[in-house]
Design a protein around this motif. Structure first.
Motif, PDB file in Angstrom:
ATOM      1  N   UNK A  16     -13.470 -10.531   2.789  1.00 41.17           N
ATOM      2  CA  UNK A  16     -12.715 -10.718   1.551  1.00 41.17           C
ATOM      3  C   UNK A  16     -12.383 -12.199   1.398  1.00 41.17           C
ATOM      4  N   UNK A  17     -12.658 -12.720   0.235  1.00 41.88           N
ATOM      5  CA  UNK A  17     -12.305 -14.104  -0.071  1.00 41.88           C
ATOM      6  C   UNK A  17     -11.172 -14.073  -1.080  1.00 41.88           C
ATOM      7  N   UNK A  18     -10.114 -14.789  -0.779  1.00 38.68           N
ATOM      8  CA  UNK A  18      -8.987 -14.819  -1.702  1.00 38.68           C
ATOM      9  C   UNK A  18      -7.691 -14.971  -0.946  1.00 38.68           C
ATOM     10  N   UNK A  19      -6.618 -14.722  -1.615  1.00 35.41           N
ATOM     11  CA  UNK A  19      -5.283 -14.892  -1.056  1.00 35.41           C
ATOM     12  C   UNK A  19      -4.807 -13.607  -0.379  1.00 35.41           C
ATOM     13  N   UNK A  20      -4.392 -13.715   0.880  1.00 38.93           N
ATOM     14  CA  UNK A  20      -3.862 -12.524   1.563  1.00 38.93           C
ATOM     15  C   UNK A  20      -2.551 -12.093   0.927  1.00 38.93           C
ATOM     16  N   UNK A  23       1.138 -15.713   7.642  1.00 40.06           N
ATOM     17  CA  UNK A  23       1.099 -14.834   8.811  1.00 40.06           C
ATOM     18  C   UNK A  23       1.784 -13.504   8.506  1.00 40.06           C
ATOM     19  N   UNK A  24       2.885 -13.542   7.783  1.00 41.02           N
ATOM     20  CA  UNK A  24       3.585 -12.308   7.392  1.00 41.02           C
ATOM     21  C   UNK A  24       2.659 -11.434   6.550  1.00 41.02           C
ATOM     22  N   UNK A  25       1.960 -12.036   5.590  1.00 44.56           N
ATOM     23  CA  UNK A  25       1.038 -11.272   4.739  1.00 44.56           C
ATOM     24  C   UNK A  25      -0.100 -10.677   5.570  1.00 44.56           C
ATOM     25  N   UNK A  26      -0.640 -11.447   6.506  1.00 41.20           N
ATOM     26  CA  UNK A  26      -1.704 -10.924   7.378  1.00 41.20           C
ATOM     27  C   UNK A  26      -1.204  -9.724   8.179  1.00 41.20           C
ATOM     28  N   UNK A  27      -0.005  -9.835   8.711  1.00 40.09           N
ATOM     29  CA  UNK A  27       0.583  -8.721   9.478  1.00 40.09           C
ATOM     30  C   UNK A  27       0.782  -7.490   8.597  1.00 40.09           C
ATOM     31  N   UNK A  28       1.152  -7.703   7.348  1.00 43.98           N
ATOM     32  CA  UNK A  28       1.365  -6.589   6.424  1.00 43.98           C
ATOM     33  C   UNK A  28       0.063  -5.861   6.081  1.00 43.98           C
ATOM     34  N   UNK A  29      -1.072  -6.541   6.196  1.00 46.05           N
ATOM     35  CA  UNK A  29      -2.360  -5.928   5.883  1.00 46.05           C
ATOM     36  C   UNK A  29      -2.866  -5.019   7.002  1.00 46.05           C
ATOM     37  N   UNK A  30      -2.412  -5.272   8.227  1.00 51.56           N
ATOM     38  CA  UNK A  30      -2.906  -4.544   9.395  1.00 51.56           C
ATOM     39  C   UNK A  30      -2.137  -3.235   9.566  1.00 51.56           C
ATOM     40  N   UNK A  68      -0.387  -6.618  -2.061  1.00 53.79           N
ATOM     41  CA  UNK A  68       0.115  -5.744  -3.125  1.00 53.79           C
ATOM     42  C   UNK A  68      -0.667  -4.433  -3.221  1.00 53.79           C
ATOM     43  N   UNK A  69      -1.964  -4.474  -2.913  1.00 48.63           N
ATOM     44  CA  UNK A  69      -2.788  -3.264  -3.053  1.00 48.63           C
ATOM     45  C   UNK A  69      -3.335  -2.729  -1.731  1.00 48.63           C
ATOM     46  N   UNK A  70      -3.267  -3.501  -0.672  1.00 48.14           N
ATOM     47  CA  UNK A  70      -3.935  -3.118   0.578  1.00 48.14           C
ATOM     48  C   UNK A  70      -3.010  -3.111   1.802  1.00 48.14           C
ATOM     49  N   UNK A  71      -1.721  -2.933   1.616  1.00 49.91           N
ATOM     50  CA  UNK A  71      -0.783  -2.985   2.735  1.00 49.91           C
ATOM     51  C   UNK A  71      -1.100  -1.912   3.771  1.00 49.91           C
ATOM     52  N   UNK A  72      -1.090  -2.297   5.058  1.00 48.55           N
ATOM     53  CA  UNK A  72      -1.375  -1.422   6.204  1.00 48.55           C
ATOM     54  C   UNK A  72      -2.698  -0.665   6.029  1.00 48.55           C
ATOM     55  N   UNK A  73      -3.736  -1.379   5.620  1.00 50.84           N
ATOM     56  CA  UNK A  73      -5.037  -0.781   5.349  1.00 50.84           C
ATOM     57  C   UNK A  73      -6.051  -1.049   6.444  1.00 50.84           C
ATOM     58  N   UNK A  74      -5.978  -2.194   7.084  1.00 51.30           N
ATOM     59  CA  UNK A  74      -7.049  -2.650   7.964  1.00 51.30           C
ATOM     60  C   UNK A  74      -6.722  -2.446   9.443  1.00 51.30           C
ATOM     61  N   UNK A  75      -7.755  -2.119  10.223  1.00 49.88           N
ATOM     62  CA  UNK A  75      -7.607  -2.006  11.675  1.00 49.88           C
ATOM     63  C   UNK A  75      -7.437  -3.375  12.309  1.00 49.88           C
ATOM     64  N   UNK A  76      -8.035  -4.382  11.705  1.00 45.94           N
ATOM     65  CA  UNK A  76      -7.927  -5.750  12.217  1.00 45.94           C
ATOM     66  C   UNK A  76      -8.042  -6.734  11.060  1.00 45.94           C
ATOM     67  N   UNK A  77      -7.333  -7.820  11.169  1.00 43.01           N
ATOM     68  CA  UNK A  77      -7.468  -8.934  10.234  1.00 43.01           C
ATOM     69  C   UNK A  77      -7.777 -10.159  11.068  1.00 43.01           C
ATOM     70  N   UNK A  78      -8.836 -10.856  10.695  1.00 40.46           N
ATOM     71  CA  UNK A  78      -9.230 -12.070  11.400  1.00 40.46           C
ATOM     72  C   UNK A  78      -9.099 -13.242  10.432  1.00 40.46           C
ATOM     73  N   UNK A  79      -8.295 -14.205  10.797  1.00 38.66           N
ATOM     74  CA  UNK A  79      -8.142 -15.434  10.010  1.00 38.66           C
ATOM     75  C   UNK A  79      -8.739 -16.554  10.850  1.00 38.66           C
ATOM     76  N   UNK A 138      -4.104  -8.475  14.711  1.00 36.85           N
ATOM     77  CA  UNK A 138      -4.206  -9.670  13.890  1.00 36.85           C
ATOM     78  C   UNK A 138      -4.753 -10.753  14.797  1.00 36.85           C
ATOM     79  N   UNK A 139      -5.891 -11.314  14.433  1.00 39.95           N
ATOM     80  CA  UNK A 139      -6.527 -12.345  15.249  1.00 39.95           C
ATOM     81  C   UNK A 139      -6.541 -13.635  14.446  1.00 39.95           C
ATOM     82  N   UNK A 140      -5.945 -14.669  15.001  1.00 38.83           N
ATOM     83  CA  UNK A 140      -5.920 -15.972  14.337  1.00 38.83           C
ATOM     84  C   UNK A 140      -6.671 -16.965  15.202  1.00 38.83           C
TER      85      UNK A 140
END
Length: 79
Positions: free
Chosen positions: A11-15, A45-52, A20-31, A58-60
């Motif tokens: 995904x390209x764009x702003x986390x 980082x807060x937004x990345x955590x909210x997506x997982x 807003x639409x994908x909270x707690x959706x992903x098994x992993x987020x890699x930044x 969360x891998x940075x």
């Protein structure tokens, strides 16, 4: 017997917008090689955590920045 199915979503764009639409959706987020370009590291980082999903990863990956102190990261991660 289990069948392993792996879906990788690039995904390209702003986390922050994605939360807003994908909270707690992903098994992993890699930044990868992103945080050194982010104006508000805490919000990012807060937004990345909210997506997982809960209890997932969360891998940075971050290029060393000689101007950033390790304490900066510790403060953000504790918040």
């Amino acid at each position: 017997m289990y069948e392993l199915i792996i879906y990788i979503c690039h995904i390209t764009g702003s986390v922050e917008d994605l939360v807003a639409t994908e909270q707690e959706t992903f098994d992993a987020v890699i930044a990868s090689e992103v945080v050194e370009h982010v104006p508000d590291l805490f919000t990012f980082i807060k937004a990345c955590c909210d997506l997982v999903k809960v209890n997932n990863n969360l891998i940075i990956i971050h290029t060393y920045n000689k101007n950033q102190k390790p304490q900066d990261w510790i403060t953000i991660l504790k918040s």
